[in-house]
Design a protein around this motif. Structure first.
Motif, PDB file in Angstrom:
ATOM      1  N   LEU A 227     -37.647-103.763  -1.024  1.00  0.00           N
ATOM      2  CA  LEU A 227     -36.507-103.621  -1.921  1.00  0.00           C
ATOM      3  C   LEU A 227     -35.365-102.890  -1.234  1.00  0.00           C
ATOM      4  O   LEU A 227     -35.570-101.893  -0.555  1.00  0.00           O
ATOM      5  N   SER A 228     -34.148-103.402  -1.447  1.00  0.00           N
ATOM      6  CA  SER A 228     -32.964-102.763  -0.893  1.00  0.00           C
ATOM      7  C   SER A 228     -32.163-102.027  -1.963  1.00  0.00           C
ATOM      8  O   SER A 228     -31.618-100.959  -1.714  1.00  0.00           O
ATOM      9  N   GLY A 248     -40.977 -96.297   6.348  1.00  0.00           N
ATOM     10  CA  GLY A 248     -40.507 -97.561   6.878  1.00  0.00           C
ATOM     11  C   GLY A 248     -39.860 -98.462   5.847  1.00  0.00           C
ATOM     12  O   GLY A 248     -39.657 -99.650   6.110  1.00  0.00           O
ATOM     13  N   ASN A 249     -39.537 -97.925   4.652  1.00  0.00           N
ATOM     14  CA  ASN A 249     -38.937 -98.774   3.619  1.00  0.00           C
ATOM     15  C   ASN A 249     -37.469 -99.036   3.921  1.00  0.00           C
ATOM     16  O   ASN A 249     -36.863 -98.397   4.780  1.00  0.00           O
ATOM     17  N   TYR A 250     -36.897-100.010   3.182  1.00  0.00           N
ATOM     18  CA  TYR A 250     -35.524-100.445   3.425  1.00  0.00           C
ATOM     19  C   TYR A 250     -34.602-100.162   2.238  1.00  0.00           C
ATOM     20  O   TYR A 250     -33.542-100.775   2.115  1.00  0.00           O
ATOM     21  N   LEU A 251     -34.977 -99.231   1.374  1.00  0.00           N
ATOM     22  CA  LEU A 251     -34.177 -98.929   0.198  1.00  0.00           C
ATOM     23  C   LEU A 251     -32.829 -98.346   0.603  1.00  0.00           C
ATOM     24  O   LEU A 251     -32.757 -97.359   1.338  1.00  0.00           O
ATOM     25  N   ARG A 252     -31.750 -98.965   0.102  1.00  0.00           N
ATOM     26  CA  ARG A 252     -30.387 -98.505   0.403  1.00  0.00           C
ATOM     27  C   ARG A 252     -29.711 -97.855  -0.786  1.00  0.00           C
ATOM     28  O   ARG A 252     -28.803 -97.036  -0.615  1.00  0.00           O
ATOM     29  N   SER A 253     -30.113 -98.233  -1.993  1.00  0.00           N
ATOM     30  CA  SER A 253     -29.492 -97.651  -3.182  1.00  0.00           C
ATOM     31  C   SER A 253     -30.550 -97.432  -4.256  1.00  0.00           C
ATOM     32  O   SER A 253     -31.296 -98.355  -4.600  1.00  0.00           O
ATOM     33  N   ASN A 271     -38.696 -90.504   3.090  1.00  0.00           N
ATOM     34  CA  ASN A 271     -39.091 -91.720   3.801  1.00  0.00           C
ATOM     35  C   ASN A 271     -38.024 -92.811   3.712  1.00  0.00           C
ATOM     36  O   ASN A 271     -38.128 -93.830   4.400  1.00  0.00           O
ATOM     37  N   CYS A 272     -37.023 -92.613   2.869  1.00  0.00           N
ATOM     38  CA  CYS A 272     -35.982 -93.635   2.666  1.00  0.00           C
ATOM     39  C   CYS A 272     -34.871 -93.444   3.695  1.00  0.00           C
ATOM     40  O   CYS A 272     -33.757 -93.023   3.367  1.00  0.00           O
ATOM     41  N   ARG A 273     -35.156 -93.792   4.920  1.00  0.00           N
ATOM     42  CA  ARG A 273     -34.247 -93.514   6.024  1.00  0.00           C
ATOM     43  C   ARG A 273     -32.992 -94.385   6.002  1.00  0.00           C
ATOM     44  O   ARG A 273     -32.021 -94.102   6.699  1.00  0.00           O
ATOM     45  N   HIS A 274     -33.020 -95.464   5.197  1.00  0.00           N
ATOM     46  CA  HIS A 274     -31.847 -96.333   5.089  1.00  0.00           C
ATOM     47  C   HIS A 274     -31.020 -96.027   3.837  1.00  0.00           C
ATOM     48  O   HIS A 274     -30.027 -96.710   3.582  1.00  0.00           O
ATOM     49  N   LEU A 275     -31.412 -95.016   3.074  1.00  0.00           N
ATOM     50  CA  LEU A 275     -30.771 -94.750   1.789  1.00  0.00           C
ATOM     51  C   LEU A 275     -29.315 -94.327   1.980  1.00  0.00           C
ATOM     52  O   LEU A 275     -29.013 -93.411   2.731  1.00  0.00           O
ATOM     53  N   LYS A 298     -28.327 -91.854   6.714  1.00  0.00           N
ATOM     54  CA  LYS A 298     -27.298 -92.776   6.237  1.00  0.00           C
ATOM     55  C   LYS A 298     -26.780 -92.430   4.840  1.00  0.00           C
ATOM     56  O   LYS A 298     -25.955 -93.163   4.295  1.00  0.00           O
ATOM     57  N   LEU A 299     -27.233 -91.326   4.275  1.00  0.00           N
ATOM     58  CA  LEU A 299     -26.850 -90.974   2.905  1.00  0.00           C
ATOM     59  C   LEU A 299     -25.353 -90.713   2.825  1.00  0.00           C
ATOM     60  O   LEU A 299     -24.815 -89.854   3.526  1.00  0.00           O
ATOM     61  N   ARG A 300     -24.685 -91.444   1.928  1.00  0.00           N
ATOM     62  CA  ARG A 300     -23.231 -91.326   1.796  1.00  0.00           C
ATOM     63  C   ARG A 300     -22.806 -90.863   0.410  1.00  0.00           C
ATOM     64  O   ARG A 300     -21.731 -90.287   0.245  1.00  0.00           O
ATOM     65  N   VAL A 301     -23.606 -91.137  -0.619  1.00  0.00           N
ATOM     66  CA  VAL A 301     -23.278 -90.743  -1.987  1.00  0.00           C
ATOM     67  C   VAL A 301     -24.494 -90.043  -2.587  1.00  0.00           C
ATOM     68  O   VAL A 301     -25.595 -90.606  -2.620  1.00  0.00           O
ATOM     69  N   LEU A 302     -24.312 -88.809  -3.056  1.00  0.00           N
ATOM     70  CA  LEU A 302     -25.385 -88.047  -3.691  1.00  0.00           C
ATOM     71  C   LEU A 302     -24.864 -87.510  -5.019  1.00  0.00           C
ATOM     72  O   LEU A 302     -23.947 -86.692  -5.057  1.00  0.00           O
TER      73      LEU A 302
END
Length: 402
Positions: A227-228, A248-253, A271-275, A298-302
């Protein structure tokens, strides 16, 4: 009784003549035996030169006489329903029921998406096969859609987008092989069944702005390896956020804004390194400031606003905390003390170059009424870029960072 427009009467006669109408077939027998619906050929009353508003199965507008409804349930129709059918010229249709007829393995035409005023569409048990066209999602006023009990059907382009309708009832489960599923801004209710996690092909799951409730299935965290985008905002979910985000997950949002989530933040979020976007605002989460999220590269919005976060924010634990963060909203929590100046050393993405002085400056810093953030007012970042950040992350453009 209103008078039916001549062109619409002619279109209905053409539609009738495109089918054979046997006295009975297996579909009509099924109506009589299993559904208790008296089947008969309604189109026998459709006689050229008479007012179509008086025909069986036809509903017209009381003033205009426009054909707004067709109900041909169990009407013995047999034959192909093609895209060149005169049916698709009846642009004022709001309700269409063609269930329990035999359309001989026809595919569902993309022209069904042309009925801009359609609220109810029923094609159940009518021997349709093939792809469900994406154009069905254009029916923006749709309240009820029933395509059940047909032949082998599949969804077009592995994408289903039925957002912003008036659909209701329990959550429909997307079929295997689909990559994007959006039913946002409807009125679905009940829980998310755990077997939605069997649809391992999902990359985008948007169930936002409904009335869904209960716990979030733990397996959705496991689904994050494919899931992205997971958007569950503005529902009625409660309990804790699943502690099951795998390495290793691909969650971005991840957007859970506007629910009733409580407890602490799951440490498996590291673990959400692409978040890129994490929005947990307007919940009941009770925790200390999650400085460990600063390690997400990669976190841009929190967004953590309007929760029960407490304590002091404290100094960053590493020299590279939140280096790509563009926006942070901590307002309306129970933080106390000052905002450590050392954080500003690492918030490089929140800087703008001043053309006047040729130096970097932090922008859009806003404090509460007291010195420090003792009222829980802590919001900083380029607010005007909220949409740009969300879009850059590939997310919905209506994300609100307040």
């Amino acid at each position: 009784m209103p008078l039916c427009p001549t062109d619409q009467s002619f279109a209905l006669i053409q539609f009738k003549n495109s089918f054979s109408v046997p006295n009975e077939n297996s579909f009509s027998l099924h109506c009589d035996k299993y559904h208790g619906i008296h089947s008969y050929p309604k189109t026998n009353s459709w006689i050229n030169g008479t007012n179509c508003c008086s025909w069986d199965g036809i509903t017209c507008g009381k003033i205009t006489g426009q054909v707004t409804g067709i109900d041909l349930t169990c009407s013995h129709l047999q034959g192909n329903l093609n895209s060149n059918s005169s049916l698709f010229s009846l642009h004022h249709l709001q309700r269409l029921n063609l269930s329990c007829n035999d359309f001989s393995g026809s595919t569902i035409s993309s022209k069904f998406g042309w009925f801009a005023n359609m609220t109810h569409l029923n094609l159940t048990k009518s021997n349709f096969i093939g792809q469900v066209p994406y154009e069905i999602s254009y029916l923006s006023k749709l309240v009820s859609l029933d395509l059940s009990r047909n032949g082998m059907m599949r969804l077009d382009d592995r994408i289903v987008d039925l957002h912003s309708n008036l659909l209701q009832g329990p959550l429909p489960i997307p079929p295997f092989g689909i990559s994007s599923f959006s039913i946002a801004k409807n009125n679905f209710s009940g829980m998310i069944p755990s077997w939605i996690c069997n649809v391992s092909s999902l990359k985008v799951l948007d169930l936002s702005h409904n009335n869904l409730s209960d716990l979030i299935p733990l397996c959705l965290g496991n689904l994050s390896d494919s899931l992205s985008v997971l958007d569950l905002r503005n529902n009625k979910f409660y309990g804790t956020i699943p502690e099951t985000f795998v390495k290793g997950n691909y969650l971005r949002s991840l957007n859970l804004n506007g629910n009733q989530m409580e407890g602490k933040l799951p440490r498996s979020l590291v673990n959400c390194r692409h978040l890129e976007v994490l929005d947990l605002g307007n919940n009941k989460i009770s925790d200390t400031f999650p400085h460990w999220l600063g390690n997400l590269p990669k976190l841009r919005v929190l967004v953590l606003q309007s929760n029960g976060f407490q304590g002091s924010i404290g100094n960053p634990k590493t020299n590279f905390a939140f280096t790509n963060l563009r926006m942070m909203d901590l307002a309306h929590n129970e933080f106390h003390g000052g905002l450590p100046k050392t954080y500003f050393k690492y918030l490089k993405a929140m800087m703008n170059a001043s053309t006047e002085y040729g130096e970097l400056k932090y922008i859009a810093l806003r404090q509460g009424p007291k010195n420090g953030y003792t009222n829980g007012q802590a919001e900083f970042g380029p607010k005007e870029d909220a949409t740009d950040v969300a879009e850059a992350a590939g997310m919905a453009s209506d994300m609100q960072i307040t």
